[in-house]
Design an enzyme around this catalytic site. Structure first.
Site, PDB file in Angstrom:
ATOM      1  N   CYS B  85       0.830  -1.208   0.000  1.00  0.00           N
ATOM      2  CA  CYS B  85       0.000   0.000   0.000  1.00  0.00           C
ATOM      3  C   CYS B  85       0.861   1.252   0.000  1.00  0.00           C
ATOM      4  O   CYS B  85       1.835   1.331   0.733  1.00  0.00           O
ATOM      5  CB  CYS B  85      -0.858   0.053   1.269  1.00  0.00           C
ATOM      6  SG  CYS B  85      -2.506  -0.594   1.043  1.00  0.00           S
ATOM      7  N   HIS B  86       0.435   2.243  -0.754  1.00  0.00           N
ATOM      8  CA  HIS B  86       1.103   3.537  -0.734  1.00  0.00           C
ATOM      9  C   HIS B  86       0.674   4.325   0.500  1.00  0.00           C
ATOM     10  O   HIS B  86      -0.505   4.305   0.855  1.00  0.00           O
ATOM     11  CB  HIS B  86       0.714   4.352  -1.969  1.00  0.00           C
ATOM     12  CG  HIS B  86       1.175   3.748  -3.248  1.00  0.00           C
ATOM     13  ND1 HIS B  86       0.510   2.706  -3.851  1.00  0.00           N
ATOM     14  CD2 HIS B  86       2.230   4.033  -4.045  1.00  0.00           C
ATOM     15  CE1 HIS B  86       1.149   2.374  -4.971  1.00  0.00           C
ATOM     16  NE2 HIS B  86       2.191   3.154  -5.118  1.00  0.00           N
ATOM     17  N   MET B 122      -8.295   0.278   0.612  1.00  0.00           N
ATOM     18  CA  MET B 122      -7.615  -0.486   1.664  1.00  0.00           C
ATOM     19  C   MET B 122      -7.760   0.210   3.018  1.00  0.00           C
ATOM     20  O   MET B 122      -7.902  -0.447   4.050  1.00  0.00           O
ATOM     21  CB  MET B 122      -6.122  -0.666   1.331  1.00  0.00           C
ATOM     22  CG  MET B 122      -5.858  -1.479   0.076  1.00  0.00           C
ATOM     23  SD  MET B 122      -6.815  -3.031  -0.045  1.00  0.00           S
ATOM     24  CE  MET B 122      -6.294  -3.882   1.439  1.00  0.00           C
ATOM     25  N   GLU B 123      -7.722   1.522   3.016  1.00  0.00           N
ATOM     26  CA  GLU B 123      -7.891   2.272   4.267  1.00  0.00           C
ATOM     27  C   GLU B 123      -9.301   2.059   4.830  1.00  0.00           C
ATOM     28  O   GLU B 123      -9.480   1.913   6.038  1.00  0.00           O
ATOM     29  CB  GLU B 123      -7.638   3.762   4.018  1.00  0.00           C
ATOM     30  CG  GLU B 123      -6.172   4.147   3.897  1.00  0.00           C
ATOM     31  CD  GLU B 123      -5.531   3.741   2.565  1.00  0.00           C
ATOM     32  OE1 GLU B 123      -6.255   3.309   1.639  1.00  0.00           O
ATOM     33  OE2 GLU B 123      -4.297   3.873   2.446  1.00  0.00           O
ATOM     34  N   ASP B 137     -12.644  -7.571  20.995  1.00  0.00           N
ATOM     35  CA  ASP B 137     -11.799  -7.494  22.185  1.00  0.00           C
ATOM     36  C   ASP B 137     -12.595  -7.036  23.406  1.00  0.00           C
ATOM     37  O   ASP B 137     -12.434  -7.592  24.507  1.00  0.00           O
ATOM     38  CB  ASP B 137     -10.645  -6.517  21.921  1.00  0.00           C
ATOM     39  CG  ASP B 137      -9.685  -6.425  23.096  1.00  0.00           C
ATOM     40  OD1 ASP B 137      -9.252  -7.488  23.578  1.00  0.00           O
ATOM     41  OD2 ASP B 137      -9.365  -5.312  23.528  1.00  0.00           O
TER      42      ASP B 137
END
Lengths: 168, 168, 168, 168, 168, 168
Positions: B85-86, B122-123, B137
């Site tokens: 990823c950039h 992707m972000e 969690d």
């Protein structure tokens, strides 16, 4: 000292104290035991995308090899990412991928171990998540519609609560 | 200069060069445009777990508020986690959670924007993954069997390939 | 504003101001140009270690594939590691390895590009360093005496100082 | 549990399992012992560059002081950078620089210690690499042709394999 | 697209949307301008502690030189630390320390600049905080009771709101 | 081994060796004991800013809930930020905020615990600093002149030096 010991809240969510404030829960009194967690998940894609991955794994363009490295490195970053996770010195991370042409899916399975005061379920889940994300990233140029799912803890060992595994 | 320009490989996986080696693909010639991506996913749990979350959101012990912060921070770490990823200067991250008592699920939806040379799918996916991981969690003390799924890109805008959205 | 503009120190070390204090130098007035840097380096090992690497690259146990991923990810961490480096949005990172059986060495070459106000020599060097470190890590169980060397910038392009390449 | 214990591969590269897949190797059964590693390396430059460094160390513009801090901080980031390194709680990091006007070089030597299940050679090498990188960064405005080399482990102590030192 | 544009909440806290949920606010439409922020703060200590620092700055044991490096590196980590901060490509970071023997304090002042869509007040404040923390760390062996204070933004320039400076 | 053991410098600053060079001090011989540190600090603001915070904590727009998460995550990043801090496996982090309408301040108090070879004062201070920074960030749109101060260690327990608390 003025801060009283952590009291488990009434509803069982240990990440909150008795007044409902989030905290990184006190594990100072827990035993250091050998702890293991296994998590798994999958990514569903077009058959032709899976075919490209399978071709690459055999020779060049190794999607799953790169995803495995990302998953292992991701496990080490868990406490940076999940706010209330304790930092842990992992003693083992192993990540396996399996492909299923019938369902056109790639399955990821991560096993993480430590010798410490808290379990490693979150680290195993993080490894699976980052592994699947990386498969997505590597293949998105040919298949934007891939879907990740069935991401869960499969089994855990060690600690006060002992062994647990999914019943399916 | 001795390195020839990136050539797209025959199979369409742009993260590999013509010889099959992984690289962070050259985006230097791409246009800087306004780019938006939306991703979503869900986590399935026991009804009583969802009930605890719903109680907390109303007053104290805010599981979804904490997961939202983790998701936003996770989006900023994407290029540290996904190998090819950039790095990108994000201009907006918004994360919403919705709960569905009928299916006993929490849905997470992330919208990420930038003004740059590559997209932010992707972000957006990373935000969703870390958001769901954090819900896991926070609730695992009462429900280890939660399952995350249906994690996917819903729509994207901007860039050479223009608009895209999932057809479902 | 009370802080005067950065003045280049007499000795030419731009990372120090006129009074000798370190700073991250002001690049606000520099042009955004296409910048490229190439760095290289090598690691020298026992012939039998190189033989294992070569065997692995052909099928399983891909040392150089993993080192390439580490090198690319390392380039993205440069400004976290080198105190006075500016953070940069890299637009391309490519890392190649070549092996030389005559000298029993693995050569690493990294090309990094951006469109920005400062050069990317440090990013290229960091990629090479982390790539070689990873080769060392993967092979140290069989060869502790490996030596890394000849790590240098080979060429750079763009920016006020224009093109430069090593003369050897 | 379905994952069998790690089996050392035939070729001795412990970072791969018996099927050739990379993993973070299981160190759970290893002894916690006092472990020490020393690594060193050098950077070669023009005599006038070294002269500037030597002038700075004496009064202002302290290149080596800053490089030492970067090296120490770099040692702490090792497991973030090298994919299969275990995270370790370091108990000591010391970094020394020596200059040699005859050869126009700066030598860097790092000693790292821990009390744990794995060695600290990678941490010592990372400290040296980041230390030399920082010297390069600080001086590149006056000398782009500097070359880093002779980066290696000098000695190690502790652990199952006991003491080792380079024979030269 | 289903997500409506960010609406400023009634109370003026832009980090929350109209429904009160935290988000990383949309800056996509803001101008890229030259932005500068200056922050400052101080740490108060025993006169004998300050005397040690002053002795060190003159020759060896340079507390303030190390704190300056930590402050500069800290500025680069701001968006990793402050949940809703945008990542920014800083173009300049300068950190100065001044000592005042009359009040037995060390003053830290950080100036940060960028050319971008949001301001750099948070980066300047983070630099000051990490700089003072490092002074504390370096001196705590001789003076545990040091107190940090007067940490604030002094002035800012650029952006829609224009120039601002503290009135004191 | 050629490096002699750390010798405490004459002036008592243990982060420097006998020759005045910075190092991460050797704690290998220190006892692993239960260690606790409590730090506190405050941020002073306009009464109307505090009123907004108080309104938000009661229902939506929870400034202090977000600052608490940032503080806890910040404590885990301490050894990344403070150059000579040892990495530590924290066993507990609890962060409380109190508001004082009479002085128009928000007070932050962090308690950090570990079972290890060094104390956790720096982790407690970092938690307070990042917590206050986040309050500043969340409220700066309505109040740029907020001032952080009175940041200090309040008490510590464990280790060779035993208990200590501020006398005020």
């Amino acid at each position: 000292m003025t801060t009283s010991k952590t009291t488990a809240p009434a509803d069982g969510l240990t990440h909150f104290d008795a007044t409902g404030q989030a905290h990184m829960v006190d594990v100072g009194d827990k035993q250091e035991t050998h702890r293991i967690a296994v998590a798994s998940g999958q990514i569903r894609m077009k058959p032709e995308t899976l075919a490209i991955i399978l071709a690459g794994s055999a020779k060049k363009g190794d999607v799953l090899g790169i995803a495995r490295i990302a998953a292992i490195m991701g496990a080490k970053r868990t406490s940076d990412l999940v706010p209330l996770c304790h930092p842990l010195a992992l003693t083992r991370v192993a990540v396996d991928f399996e492909t299923n042409e019938a369902t056109s899916t790639v399955h990821c399975r991560a096993q993480v171990e430590t010798f410490g005061k808290t379990g490693v379920e979150m680290e195993a889940l993080t490894a699976v998540q980052i592994g699947l994300l990386t498969v997505y990233d590597m293949c998105k140029a040919v298949d934007r519609g891939m879907v990740m799912g069935e991401i869960r803890v499969m089994e855990k060992h060690g600690g006060k609560s002992g062994d647990w595994s999914v019943t399916s």
